[in-house]
Scaffold this motif. Structure first.
Motif, PDB file in Angstrom:
ATOM      1  N   UNK A 277       0.835  -1.202   0.000  1.00 59.19           N
ATOM      2  CA  UNK A 277       0.000   0.000   0.000  1.00 59.19           C
ATOM      3  C   UNK A 277       0.869   1.251   0.000  1.00 59.19           C
ATOM      4  N   UNK A 278       0.228   2.373  -0.182  1.00 61.13           N
ATOM      5  CA  UNK A 278       0.920   3.651  -0.253  1.00 61.13           C
ATOM      6  C   UNK A 278       1.544   4.017   1.095  1.00 61.13           C
ATOM      7  N   UNK A 279       2.555   4.878   1.023  1.00 67.23           N
ATOM      8  CA  UNK A 279       3.200   5.389   2.236  1.00 67.23           C
ATOM      9  C   UNK A 279       2.695   6.799   2.492  1.00 67.23           C
ATOM     10  N   UNK A 280       2.109   7.004   3.675  1.00 68.41           N
ATOM     11  CA  UNK A 280       1.481   8.271   4.018  1.00 68.41           C
ATOM     12  C   UNK A 280       2.268   8.957   5.126  1.00 68.41           C
ATOM     13  N   UNK A 281       2.615  10.212   4.908  1.00 66.43           N
ATOM     14  CA  UNK A 281       3.239  11.035   5.926  1.00 66.43           C
ATOM     15  C   UNK A 281       2.145  11.669   6.770  1.00 66.43           C
ATOM     16  N   UNK A 282       2.229  11.491   8.088  1.00 68.93           N
ATOM     17  CA  UNK A 282       1.289  12.134   9.008  1.00 68.93           C
ATOM     18  C   UNK A 282       2.078  13.111   9.860  1.00 68.93           C
ATOM     19  N   UNK A 283       1.900  14.401   9.599  1.00 67.96           N
ATOM     20  CA  UNK A 283       2.568  15.409  10.410  1.00 67.96           C
ATOM     21  C   UNK A 283       1.735  15.657  11.662  1.00 67.96           C
ATOM     22  N   UNK A 284       2.403  15.824  12.791  1.00 65.16           N
ATOM     23  CA  UNK A 284       1.659  15.917  14.045  1.00 65.16           C
ATOM     24  C   UNK A 284       1.007  14.595  14.404  1.00 65.16           C
ATOM     25  N   UNK A 285       1.645  13.498  14.009  1.00 62.64           N
ATOM     26  CA  UNK A 285       1.045  12.179  14.149  1.00 62.64           C
ATOM     27  C   UNK A 285       1.032  11.610  15.548  1.00 62.64           C
ATOM     28  N   UNK A 286       1.670  12.288  16.515  1.00 57.71           N
ATOM     29  CA  UNK A 286       1.553  11.844  17.908  1.00 57.71           C
ATOM     30  C   UNK A 286       0.555  12.696  18.681  1.00 57.71           C
ATOM     31  N   UNK A 287      -0.104  13.622  17.987  1.00 54.00           N
ATOM     32  CA  UNK A 287      -1.133  14.437  18.620  1.00 54.00           C
ATOM     33  C   UNK A 287      -2.450  13.692  18.738  1.00 54.00           C
ATOM     34  N   UNK A 288      -3.458  14.404  19.180  1.00 57.42           N
ATOM     35  CA  UNK A 288      -4.761  13.807  19.465  1.00 57.42           C
ATOM     36  C   UNK A 288      -5.390  13.172  18.219  1.00 57.42           C
ATOM     37  N   UNK A 289      -5.683  13.982  17.219  1.00 56.73           N
ATOM     38  CA  UNK A 289      -6.314  13.450  16.010  1.00 56.73           C
ATOM     39  C   UNK A 289      -5.299  12.651  15.196  1.00 56.73           C
ATOM     40  N   UNK A 290      -4.058  13.120  15.164  1.00 55.08           N
ATOM     41  CA  UNK A 290      -3.023  12.445  14.384  1.00 55.08           C
ATOM     42  C   UNK A 290      -2.798  11.018  14.809  1.00 55.08           C
ATOM     43  N   UNK A 291      -2.729  10.763  16.115  1.00 58.20           N
ATOM     44  CA  UNK A 291      -2.455   9.405  16.589  1.00 58.20           C
ATOM     45  C   UNK A 291      -3.591   8.462  16.236  1.00 58.20           C
ATOM     46  N   UNK A 292      -4.822   8.925  16.362  1.00 57.79           N
ATOM     47  CA  UNK A 292      -5.957   8.080  15.985  1.00 57.79           C
ATOM     48  C   UNK A 292      -5.976   7.817  14.479  1.00 57.79           C
ATOM     49  N   UNK A 293      -5.559   8.797  13.699  1.00 60.25           N
ATOM     50  CA  UNK A 293      -5.522   8.615  12.251  1.00 60.25           C
ATOM     51  C   UNK A 293      -4.426   7.633  11.851  1.00 60.25           C
ATOM     52  N   UNK A 294      -3.288   7.681  12.539  1.00 54.99           N
ATOM     53  CA  UNK A 294      -2.223   6.693  12.283  1.00 54.99           C
ATOM     54  C   UNK A 294      -2.762   5.282  12.489  1.00 54.99           C
ATOM     55  N   UNK A 295      -3.530   5.084  13.567  1.00 50.74           N
ATOM     56  CA  UNK A 295      -4.106   3.763  13.841  1.00 50.74           C
ATOM     57  C   UNK A 295      -5.052   3.337  12.726  1.00 50.74           C
TER      58      UNK A 295
END
Length: 340
Positions: free
Chosen positions: A1-19
């Motif tokens: 699958x594609x590789x997605x960069x998540x900036x702010x990925x340890x924040x509130x919305x970011x961490x849930x989106x990483x999951x």
């Protein structure tokens, strides 16, 4: 699958989106500088998903370091950009802090990718100000922002829309969230404000568990049924799933143009006093609150028309305010036993 960069990925919305990206089969790389988050969240994500995401600590306001990072990660196909300061009250007191961080980080990212990337931008319903018509839809013109934070979202959207107009390789979806609350069902990740919470729900949970004093309801003289301000609260897990849907739409080339905007909410407003009642009902915990003056920068009421997201993203919110409060409380109890 594609590789997605998540900036702010340890924040509130970011961490849930990483999951949720992991659950959808994506490879994820997180960039964060921990200015408003905690490194332990990486461990929590790993526990939930069984896989540790790739991580780079980086200040996105450092233009050269952003260029170097992108050059070393040429396999990134999409970006979900969360890295921004977000407290309305703080932005009123420190506007330059917000303008510098929220603009430099976005512009540096676009330049580093040479304006050729699928980008999901974390916007906000604050771009509407106090709408003339409720529920507000995406065609509603934006109004003068009530706070510097809201203004950064308005201007960032303008930057993206104007850049997309002359840059076919840049494909952007701006997601205008309403009020994200709640926590992951595992109670391993949730909202983790640094210092005194600026948002209602984490202050409620911290007050309920004894970390804070009484809750202040900012205003009971608004033109609403119970006098308190009304917002459209959305569960953070529902919100995270919407970001996955947005990335999939960009990848499928189904977008109607290379710049699109979507509201993300439940389509229903809840007042501050209703949220307090929902917390008490769902947890059995009685809250202590007082009525205070209106807070500078706040608007009276807003909730969204979310029909466009249902139609084009094939997404809708599924979790109600009772589950939002229950999950937020479970997260607060986890933190009490496992302090970060």
């Amino acid at each position: 699958m594609s590789k997605i960069l998540v900036t702010g990925g340890t924040g509130f919305i970011g961490s849930h989106t990483v999951v949720e990206l992991h659950n959808a089969g994506y490879e994820v790389i997180i960039v964060d500088d921990f200015s408003n988050s905690n490194p332990k969240i990486l461990d929590q994500i790993t526990t939930i998903t069984g896989s540790r995401p790739e991580f780079v600590e980086l200040d996105l306001c450092d233009e050269q370091k952003v260029k170097d990072f992108v050059a070393k990660n040429a396999d990134i196909t999409g970006v979900i950009h969360f890295a921004a300061f977000k407290a309305v009250g703080e932005s009123v007191q420190q506007p330059l802090k917000y303008y510098r961080n929220n603009f430099y980080s976005l512009i540096n990212l676009i330049n580093a990718f040479n304006s050729k990337i699928n980008l999901v931008f974390s916007s906000s319903c604050t771009v509407y100000g106090q709408p003339d018509v409720l529920p507000v839809d995406e065609s509603e013109p934006t109004k003068k922002a009530e706070s510097p934070y809201g203004n950064t979202k308005q201007i960032a959207e303008e930057i993206l829309q104007e850049t997309c107009a002359v840059t076919p390789g840049l494909k952007v979806t701006s997601l205008r969230y309403f009020n994200p609350v709640g926590a992951h069902a595992s109670a391993l990740i949730g909202e983790l404000p640094i210092g005194v919470p600026q948002n209602l729900v984490p202050f409620i949970t911290q007050s309920a568990i004894g970390k804070r004093g009484p809750i202040t309801v900012y205003g009971n003289d608004y033109n609403t049924p119970d006098g308190s301000a009304i917002r459209d609260y959305i569960h953070v897990v529902d919100l995270a799933k919407a970001h996955v849907a947005a990335i999939k739409r960009l990848e499928s080339a189904n977008a109607s143009s290379n710049y699109e905007v979507f509201n993300l909410g439940t389509g229903t407003g809840s007042s501050v006093l209703e949220v307090i009642a929902a917390f008490e009902q769902s947890t059995g915990v009685k809250l202590n609150y007082t009525i205070g003056a209106r807070r500078e920068g706040d608007i009276e009421q807003v909730w969204g028309n979310v029909e466009k997201a249902a139609r084009d993203l094939n997404w809708k919110a599924e979790l109600d305010v009772t589950e939002m409060m229950r999950s937020a409380w479970n997260w607060e109890k986890y933190l009490q036993e496992n302090p970060f």
